[in-house]
Motif scaffolding. Structure first.
Motif, PDB file in Angstrom:
ATOM      1  N   GLU A 169     -25.134   6.986   0.494  1.00  0.00           N
ATOM      2  CA  GLU A 169     -23.713   7.100   0.842  1.00  0.00           C
ATOM      3  C   GLU A 169     -22.879   6.842  -0.401  1.00  0.00           C
ATOM      4  O   GLU A 169     -23.082   5.847  -1.103  1.00  0.00           O
ATOM      5  CB  GLU A 169     -23.324   6.106   1.942  1.00  0.00           C
ATOM      6  N   ASN A 171     -18.704   7.560  -2.228  1.00  0.00           N
ATOM      7  CA  ASN A 171     -17.327   7.992  -2.051  1.00  0.00           C
ATOM      8  C   ASN A 171     -17.105   9.291  -2.818  1.00  0.00           C
ATOM      9  O   ASN A 171     -17.740   9.538  -3.850  1.00  0.00           O
ATOM     10  CB  ASN A 171     -16.362   6.912  -2.539  1.00  0.00           C
ATOM     11  N   LYS A 226     -17.049  16.409   0.156  1.00  0.00           N
ATOM     12  CA  LYS A 226     -17.490  16.575   1.537  1.00  0.00           C
ATOM     13  C   LYS A 226     -18.394  17.804   1.700  1.00  0.00           C
ATOM     14  O   LYS A 226     -19.277  17.834   2.548  1.00  0.00           O
ATOM     15  CB  LYS A 226     -16.269  16.713   2.455  1.00  0.00           C
ATOM     16  N   LYS A 253     -18.061   9.940   1.771  1.00  0.00           N
ATOM     17  CA  LYS A 253     -16.887   9.373   2.430  1.00  0.00           C
ATOM     18  C   LYS A 253     -15.644   9.628   1.585  1.00  0.00           C
ATOM     19  O   LYS A 253     -15.678   9.508   0.362  1.00  0.00           O
ATOM     20  CB  LYS A 253     -17.060   7.870   2.646  1.00  0.00           C
ATOM     21  N   GLU A 254     -14.560   9.990   2.262  1.00  0.00           N
ATOM     22  CA  GLU A 254     -13.291  10.182   1.578  1.00  0.00           C
ATOM     23  C   GLU A 254     -12.559   8.838   1.502  1.00  0.00           C
ATOM     24  O   GLU A 254     -12.371   8.175   2.531  1.00  0.00           O
ATOM     25  CB  GLU A 254     -12.414  11.185   2.325  1.00  0.00           C
ATOM     26  N   PRO A 256      -9.740   6.204   1.728  1.00  0.00           N
ATOM     27  CA  PRO A 256      -8.626   6.268   2.684  1.00  0.00           C
ATOM     28  C   PRO A 256      -7.264   6.371   2.003  1.00  0.00           C
ATOM     29  O   PRO A 256      -7.030   5.778   0.947  1.00  0.00           O
ATOM     30  CB  PRO A 256      -8.758   4.947   3.455  1.00  0.00           C
ATOM     31  N   ASN A 282      -5.693   9.132   6.405  1.00  0.00           N
ATOM     32  CA  ASN A 282      -6.585  10.250   6.139  1.00  0.00           C
ATOM     33  C   ASN A 282      -7.751   9.702   5.327  1.00  0.00           C
ATOM     34  O   ASN A 282      -7.550   8.898   4.415  1.00  0.00           O
ATOM     35  CB  ASN A 282      -5.873  11.348   5.345  1.00  0.00           C
ATOM     36  N   GLY A 283      -8.973  10.133   5.651  1.00  0.00           N
ATOM     37  CA  GLY A 283     -10.134   9.598   4.954  1.00  0.00           C
ATOM     38  C   GLY A 283     -10.945   8.701   5.865  1.00  0.00           C
ATOM     39  O   GLY A 283     -10.828   8.754   7.089  1.00  0.00           O
ATOM     40  N   ASP A 284     -11.784   7.886   5.244  1.00  0.00           N
ATOM     41  CA  ASP A 284     -12.759   7.095   5.992  1.00  0.00           C
ATOM     42  C   ASP A 284     -12.564   5.606   5.743  1.00  0.00           C
ATOM     43  O   ASP A 284     -12.152   5.183   4.658  1.00  0.00           O
ATOM     44  CB  ASP A 284     -14.183   7.493   5.576  1.00  0.00           C
ATOM     45  N   GLY A 285     -12.874   4.824   6.773  1.00  0.00           N
ATOM     46  CA  GLY A 285     -12.888   3.371   6.673  1.00  0.00           C
ATOM     47  C   GLY A 285     -14.309   2.898   6.408  1.00  0.00           C
ATOM     48  O   GLY A 285     -15.180   3.699   6.083  1.00  0.00           O
ATOM     49  N   ARG A 331     -12.080   1.373   0.535  1.00  0.00           N
ATOM     50  CA  ARG A 331     -13.251   1.236   1.387  1.00  0.00           C
ATOM     51  C   ARG A 331     -14.426   0.788   0.510  1.00  0.00           C
ATOM     52  O   ARG A 331     -14.328   0.786  -0.709  1.00  0.00           O
ATOM     53  CB  ARG A 331     -13.565   2.540   2.116  1.00  0.00           C
TER      54      ARG A 331
END
Length: 492
Positions: A169, A171, A226, A253-254, A256, A282-285, A331
């Motif tokens: 994983e 970013n 992505k 992951k984008e 945030p 917008n994006g990921d936590g 994040r």
């Protein structure tokens, strides 16, 4: 999965695909037919490319394999034609859990004799896989055949086996590094790559050989986005075959970014209270850190402060200054800080002036006007870009005190001055400067100045009285209404 093709195809669990252009033929030819020059002898599966145009496909499907331990798939293949031109390409696919067929893991296009290849596939229960043999015709006549497919309960002899590949994983914008560990040896002639499904392959970044039976290959998906997210597996093509690891997922992951700007709660001259308003992103936590970035709208000054609550007081600001305030969210992981969210544009209030004008002095005195000057000042004194400088003065006229004020427009000069006009001659004038902004006012020290003398007004004619004597005339009169100074002489 083993099959010598001496018995009917279905007895081995093999099948033809319904989604191709032609079928494989099961051949039992102990004697090579005179009309079939180039055809091998024996029992095997065959694709005869004669009369086929380029690009046609034939798929032969092995049964699903659910293996618990290290194993090796061994097969023989034959590709030949009368002319020596390749009749087509033999591809091998490894399809996992009935997922996409993906890209070939192995291929060959010409042999002229029977050759052997091995598949070291590291996919284990509870996952399962299926090997697909594919022929793609080239437009030339010839034969492509396979035979003696075996599933052996021991490691391959010429091809390394990969250990379990772990998911990664990262970013967005970072390098995603996969570590492919293998049992077996490798040399410079081997080709190593990271194969993805519907995503770009990744080339070899580095290889570390620990001993003759263990090495680690490193692959990096550079500047991951992505679109790079998906399943990847380690691949090694050796002289003897191909090694294929399990699929591991690349999760991208984008970082945030808040959807809305922060909200203003209260405003002071040197502070701004804001609500971060960063629940919608917008994006990921998950969000592990919040920061407030604020900068002046004009100029290059900016600052970033960490925040541990949903509201924050930004202090030590300049009065009457416009700021742009954004929230940054972070994040986990390197590169996890997103771009600043939409900016809140707001202005601090003015502050009470620091002091009044200094060094108020007289430049010139005349009978009816006075010119004054003072020490120039700037924003550090006014503490506001919106302010007034007024000249307040008072004097006695006709027995009454007259109070006046005038706005001075000469506030940005390096030698500011102001002229008060329409004064009475020989009059004491008290003068002071008042600096005002919306939040307060400050005064200078008061200066008392007397205007110069001027020509007095005429003696009132009605006041002139005379008496005559033998040798003299006695005259008397009143002073002029406006003496404009000390009268030192009358002329008759």
């Amino acid at each position: 999965g083993c099959c010598t093709f001496d018995e009917p195809l279905s007895s081995c669990g093999y099948s033809q695909s319904d989604d191709d252009d032609l079928n494989w033929d099961q051949v039992n030819a102990p004697m090579k037919p005179s009309s079939g020059q180039g055809m091998p002898s024996g029992s095997f599966m065959l694709v005869n490319t004669s009369g086929r145009f380029a690009g046609q496909k034939a798929h032969l499907l092995m049964p699903h394999l659910k293996e618990n331990d290290t194993h090796c798939i061994d097969f023989h293949y034959y590709i030949s034609s009368k002319t020596g031109a390749s009749p087509g390409t033999l591809n091998v696919y490894v399809k996992v859990n009935d997922g996409p067929i993906g890209n070939p893991v192995w291929n060959a296009s010409i042999t002229a004799t029977w050759n052997r290849a091995e598949l070291a596939i590291s996919t284990f229960w509870p996952n399962f896989y299926q090997v697909v043999f594919e022929v793609i015709t080239s437009g030339h006549s010839g034969y492509v055949a396979i035979d003696e497919v075996k599933v052996l309960g021991h490691p391959c002899t010429k091809t390394p086996h990969f250990l379990r590949l772990q998911s990664v994983e990262v970013n967005a914008g970072q390098f995603a590094t996969f570590q492919c560990t293998a049992n077996g040896g490798t040399d410079s002639s081997d080709r190593l790559w990271l194969q993805g499904i519907y995503v770009r392959d990744a080339p070899l970044k580095d290889i570390k050989v620990f001993n003759a039976r263990r090495f680690v290959a490193l692959f990096s998906v550079v500047n991951a986005t992505k679109r790079d997210a998906g399943n990847y597996r380690c691949m090694i093509r050796t002289e003897g075959g191909v090694g294929v690891s399990n699929y591991a997922e690349l999760i991208v992951k984008e970082p945030p970014v808040p959807i809305a700007p922060p909200q203003l709660s209260s405003v002071g001259a040197t502070y701004l209270w804001i609500q971060l308003n960063a629940n919608s992103i917008n994006g990921d936590g998950p969000i592990i850190q919040r920061e407030v970035e604020y900068r002046t709208s004009s100029g290059s000054w900016y600052d970033i402060q960490p925040v541990d609550s949903t509201s924050y007081k930004i202090g030590h600001l300049d009065p009457d200054t416009e700021y742009e305030i954004s929230v940054l969210l972070t994040r986990p992981g390197e590169g996890g800080t997103g771009s600043p969210g939409p900016a809140l544009k707001t202005r601090t209030k003015c502050a009470d002036p620091m002091r009044g004008p200094r060094r108020l002095e007289v430049v010139e005195i005349k009978s009816r006007q006075i010119t004054i000057c003072w020490e120039p000042f700037g924003y550090n004194v006014t503490r506001c870009h919106r302010y007034n400088l007024t000249v307040h003065y008072r004097y006695q006229a006709g027995g009454q005190e007259q109070v006046r004020e005038e706005v001075s427009w000469d506030t940005e000069s390096s030698h500011p001055q102001h002229t008060i006009t329409n004064l009475s001659p020989y009059t004491n004038v008290s003068i002071k400067l008042v600096l005002m902004n919306p939040e307060g006012r400050k005064e200078s020290q008061e200066l008392v100045v007397q205007t110069d003398e001027d020509v007095p007004s005429a003696v009132p004619l009605e006041s002139i009285q005379g008496s005559t004597f033998e040798e003299k005339i006695f005259l008397q009169w009143r002073e002029p209404v406006q003496t404009y100074g000390v009268i030192t002489l009358y002329e008759v």
